[in-house]
Design an enzyme around this catalytic site. Structure first.
Site, PDB file in Angstrom:
ATOM      1  N   GLU A 111      17.335   0.952  10.325  1.00 12.63           N
ATOM      2  CA  GLU A 111      16.533   2.490   9.231  1.00 12.63           C
ATOM      3  C   GLU A 111      15.071   2.573   9.824  1.00 12.63           C
ATOM      4  OE1 GLU A 111      16.407   0.291   5.808  1.00 12.63           O
ATOM      5  OE2 GLU A 111      18.311  -1.567   5.958  1.00 12.63           O
ATOM      6  N   LYS A 113      11.336   4.054   8.603  1.00 14.63           N
ATOM      7  CA  LYS A 113      10.188   3.085   8.285  1.00 14.63           C
ATOM      8  C   LYS A 113      10.096   5.119   7.011  1.00 14.63           C
ATOM      9  CE  LYS A 113       7.008   0.542   7.666  1.00 14.63           C
ATOM     10  NZ  LYS A 113       5.659   0.901   6.485  1.00 14.63           N
ATOM     11  N   TYR A 225      17.416   0.979   0.656  1.00 19.80           N
ATOM     12  CA  TYR A 225      17.450   0.374   1.498  1.00 19.80           C
ATOM     13  C   TYR A 225      17.345  -1.632   1.505  1.00 19.80           C
ATOM     14  CZ  TYR A 225      12.266   1.066   1.095  1.00 19.80           C
ATOM     15  OH  TYR A 225      10.962   0.973   0.870  1.00 19.80           O
ATOM     16  N   CYS A 410     -31.615   3.779  -0.465  1.00 22.44           N
ATOM     17  CA  CYS A 410     -32.568   3.331  -0.905  1.00 22.44           C
ATOM     18  C   CYS A 410     -33.645   2.859   0.257  1.00 22.44           C
ATOM     19  CB  CYS A 410     -32.450   1.685  -1.520  1.00 22.44           C
ATOM     20  SG  CYS A 410     -31.717   1.348  -0.349  1.00 22.44           S
ATOM     21  N   CYS A 425     -28.062  -2.813   4.828  1.00 20.87           N
ATOM     22  CA  CYS A 425     -28.960  -2.440   3.850  1.00 20.87           C
ATOM     23  C   CYS A 425     -29.426  -4.155   3.313  1.00 20.87           C
ATOM     24  CB  CYS A 425     -29.094  -1.461   3.016  1.00 20.87           C
ATOM     25  SG  CYS A 425     -29.714  -1.323   1.672  1.00 20.87           S
TER      26      CYS A 425
HETATM   27  S1  IVH Z   1      12.294  -2.502   3.690  1.00 21.24           S
HETATM   28  C1  IVH Z   1      11.571  -7.337   3.251  1.00 21.24           C
HETATM   29  N1  IVH Z   1      13.055  -0.573   4.559  1.00 21.24           N
HETATM   30  O1  IVH Z   1       7.742  -0.197   3.606  1.00 21.24           O
HETATM   31  C2  IVH Z   1      11.525  -5.875   3.299  1.00 21.24           C
HETATM   32  N2  IVH Z   1      11.263  -0.837   3.500  1.00 21.24           N
HETATM   33  O2  IVH Z   1       5.877  -2.776   4.633  1.00 21.24           O
HETATM   34  C3  IVH Z   1      10.868  -5.020   2.579  1.00 21.24           C
HETATM   35  N3  IVH Z   1       9.891   0.803   3.832  1.00 21.24           N
HETATM   36  O3  IVH Z   1       6.967  -2.150   0.679  1.00 21.24           O
HETATM   37  C4  IVH Z   1      11.178  -3.680   2.695  1.00 21.24           C
HETATM   38  N4  IVH Z   1      11.216   2.457   4.742  1.00 21.24           N
HETATM   39  O4  IVH Z   1       8.211   0.669   0.745  1.00 21.24           O
HETATM   40  C5  IVH Z   1      12.011  -1.788   3.633  1.00 21.24           C
HETATM   41  N5  IVH Z   1      13.864   1.392   5.947  1.00 21.24           N
HETATM   42  C6  IVH Z   1      13.354   0.623   5.155  1.00 21.24           C
HETATM   43  C7  IVH Z   1      11.680   1.118   5.171  1.00 21.24           C
HETATM   44  C8  IVH Z   1      10.636   0.030   4.425  1.00 21.24           C
HETATM   45  C9  IVH Z   1      10.098   1.884   4.300  1.00 21.24           C
HETATM   46  C10 IVH Z   1       7.766   0.324   2.958  1.00 21.24           C
HETATM   47  C11 IVH Z   1       8.571   0.051   2.220  1.00 21.24           C
HETATM   48  C12 IVH Z   1       7.653  -1.422   1.760  1.00 21.24           C
HETATM   49  C13 IVH Z   1       7.184  -1.422   3.418  1.00 21.24           C
HETATM   50  C14 IVH Z   1       6.831  -2.817   4.020  1.00 21.24           C
END
Ligand code: IVH
Length: 667
Positions: A111, A113, A225, A410, A425
């Site tokens: 997926e 991110k 997701y 300061c 400091c």
């Molecule tokens: S899965 C345990 N899928 O990334 C699974 N997260 O570092 C966690 N995020 O808080 C979530 N795209 O806000 C998942 N395709 C995706 C994502 C995703 C972005 C963000 C999400 C999460 C963070 C995790």
């Protein structure tokens, strides 16, 4: 046609158009035609108010702003993801999974991110009930009123292909598309309002509005997701879950697909990184998740992230710019940090004007000077860093830069503690340090004192009303209301929130004290170990601290150092004398399975794997997915294979499900 019939027809048509637009990405009408239908519905409903239902598309924006955010506890914690910084780490991830599952070919769901904000939506019998932010992962803020304004979120799930389950908790990311973001900022500018630094900030700000009318004006999108709890339906794997989401009308990213093995991971990652610029929203990497839900169970989770998933980070993006001057900032621990003030430059969706130079060693190593042209890079959310100076572009007049050995706030002498790279400091009464400590003390994850912003703290410290954090608890309304920024009402509110903040938890308070290296998570670990006993914690030794899981020698030392200073004891005593109280926490102290490791294999008939593992955890034991010499018991059901064989080879005790239950009942 009766108004009732027409209203129903319009609602269905509009919902169908939403579905086509947001979930299928295949609109059938223009925006204009859509607006006409919506307007007709509005008019009919105004004439027939008794026919308005809560899931009507006209009911997305509530009538009045809320007064404060409530909280919602997530039934399953919303975890974060471990990172793979490069392709080798993706390959290592695959090896780890292969080993954990004792299997060669693993299927993952790949997926993008998304760079937005994680949220959870809850549907009961297909109706949207409420939604929340991720918060600290355990509890989030109730932002239902704002989520309802997002047209991509169906208020009712479609039931034409799969009937929705009695309970569906689904997680996703709220974000703003690049194009929508630039339109939004142009609008802000022409209305004389501040512009947003990047789409993520704009999305976060929009979800934190008390008034949904404002949120409704913001072009928020969502992709779902992940799964939380589902009742009344179950899925074998993630990809079938995502397919079902689409059928229910929830938007799912069309770039999601399954891939196999290390090659599948790296290829998808490379392909997405190449496409990054042309994707209409910001992404900061890839996410790979084990597809099969039983396999996920077997792998389990760490304290903050699941073992079955990983985020692949994209390479940092770089740009060149010029250093106009170097500021010295003073933090709450007195650290003097050199910060380069830059000619503004746009990298990876953000305008960058500052870059941290860390310390004198870093400045010397890279020979960074005022007037230099530098190459900087930004990776994900992190503050940009200087890669190198472009020497060919150095003007003749530059001179090496030295951080002054006094505090710019300061004027007190600054010193460099032995073994440290940072100048500090040495004046613990330095106003900047006091301000920093108070702001940290009041921050959201600490005592969460609403209304105590930076500007007010500046004033209170400058006027010597506040000299340390415990002074907060003797502030009086009469003093506050005379200040520039506070009238009668805000002063009362502030006194009220300070008073509320006194009912806190051990972990929050420890975090709030700002002990170096003790973050929010470590504070929770300490709370658990000391079962909320402050005195025991204050008297702890380095040796004792080091026995705690997750506490290393550096943290142990800073804690002991903190308590060796008697003024910190006085400060804490003052807080307690002024009525600061910790909530009582239920600690599971009956732990008959402590030190024992269980492995479940094959299918269980009476229990789900999840419940069985939970039982073990509740009784102080651990569950693991692979059998080793350290395993104490293997619980084997029908279909058990290689793990059972290994247990026998290693002479590990094997229990049937019955025997396991008996052991639990007699524990
Ligand atoms: S899965 C345990 N899928 O990334 C699974 N997260 O570092 C966690 N995020 O808080 C979530 N795209 O806000 C998942 N395709 C995706 C994502 C995703 C972005 C963000 C999400 C999460 C963070 C995790």
């Amino acid at each position: 046609m009766t108004p009732e019939k027409r209203i129903n027809e319009l609602k269905n048509t509009i919902n169908d158009h939403n579905y086509r637009y947001y979930a299928l990405d295949n609109p059938a009408v223009s925006d204009g035609e859509y607006d006409i239908l919506l307007r007709e519905l509005e008019i009919l409903e105004t004439k027939n108010p008794s026919l308005i239902t809560s899931d009507s598309p006209t009911q997305r924006v509530g009538t009045s702003p809320i007064s404060e955010f409530g909280t919602i506890k997530h039934s399953i914690p919303m975890l974060s993801l471990a990172n793979a910084m490069n392709q080798d780490e993706l390959v290592t991830f695959n090896q780890r999974i292969q080993k954990g599952l004792e299997k060669d070919s693993i299927t993952y769901v790949a997926e993008p991110k998304l760079d937005g904000l994680g949220v959870e939506l809850v549907y009961k019998f297909g109706k949207f009930i409420h939604g929340s932010t991720r918060g600290d992962g355990i509890t989030g803020e109730n932002i239902t009123h704002n989520l309802k304004t997002i047209f991509g979120i169906p208020l009712s799930l479609r039931s034409d292909q799969i009937p929705p389950p009695s309970l569906l908790e689904v997680r996703g990311e709220v974000f703003i598309r690049k194009e929508d973001f630039s339109i939004l900022n142009k609008k802000q500018e022409s209305n004389g309002k501040p512009i947003f630094a990047n789409p993520r900030n704009a999305a976060a700000g929009s979800l934190r509005q008390l008034d949904p009318v404002i949120t409704a004006e913001r072009p928020l999108s969502i992709y779902c997701y992940e799964v939380g709890t589902i009742d009344g339906l179950s899925f074998l794997d993630h990809i079938s879950f995502l397919e079902a989401l689409k059928k229910w009308g929830l938007p799912v990213n069309p770039l999601i697909q399954t891939v196999t093995g290390a090659e599948g991971l790296t290829k998808y990652h490379q392909r997405l990184e190449r496409k990054r610029i042309s994707i209409p929203y910001e992404i900061d990497g890839t996410v790979f998740k084990v597809n099969n839900y039983n396999e996920r169970e077997d792998l389990g989770t760490r304290s903050r992230s699941p073992r079955w998933a990983i985020a692949g980070k994209f390479k940092a993006q770089q740009a060149t710019t010029v250093i106009h001057h170097i500021d010295i900032q003073v933090g709450r621990t007195g650290a003097l940090t050199p910060v380069a003030k830059l000619e503004p430059v746009y990298i990876a969706g953000v305008t960058v004007t500052n870059a941290t130079l860390h310390n004198q060693d870093e400045i010397d190593r890279k020979d960074i000077r005022i007037g230099d042209t530098i190459l900087i890079e930004r990776a994900g959310d992190v503050i940009p860093k200087v890669v190198k100076v472009i020497m060919e572009k150095r003007p003749n007049s530059t001179i090496p830069f030295h951080i002054p050995h006094f505090c710019p706030i300061c004027n007190h002498k600054a010193h460099r503690p032995e073994g440290e790279a940072i100048l500090r400091c040495g004046n613990i009464s330095c106003p900047r340090q006091i301000k920093g400590r108070i702001i940290h003390f009041a921050s959201k994850l600490a005592l969460d004192i609403d209304g105590l912003g930076e500007k007010i703290v500046d004033q209170l410290v400058d006027e010597k009303i506040l000299n340390s954090i415990d002074d907060l608890f003797i502030l009086e309304h009469e003093t506050l209301e005379k200040l520039d920024r506070l009238g009668d009402k805000s002063s009362k509110n502030l006194i009220d929130s300070i008073s509320k903040s006194k009912n806190t938890t051990f972990a929050r308070f420890i975090y709030a004290l700002g002990i170096r290296n003790v973050g929010e998570h470590t504070a929770k670990v300490l709370e658990k170990h000391y079962t909320g006993d402050l005195e025991k914690f204050q008297n702890s030794t380095i040796e004792e601290l080091e026995t705690i899981d997750e506490i290393g020698p550096i943290v142990a030392e800073t804690i002991v150092q903190f308590w060796s200073n008697s003024s910190n004891h006085i400060l804490v005593q003052n807080c307690l004398d002024r009525n600061l109280k910790f909530a009582k926490i239920e600690f599971q102290d009956y732990q008959p399975f402590a030190g024992q490791t269980f492995v479940f294999t094959g299918s269980l008939e009476k229990l789900t794997r999840k419940d069985a593992k939970e039982m073990v955890n509740n009784l102080g034991g651990k569950s693991s997915s692979s059998v080793s010499k350290k395993t104490d018991f293997v619980v084997a059901g029908p279909g058990a294979g290689s793990k059972l064989k290994k247990a026998k080879e290693l002479g590990v005790s094997v229990l049937s499900e019955e025997e396991f239950l008996e052991k639990v009942n007699h524990a």
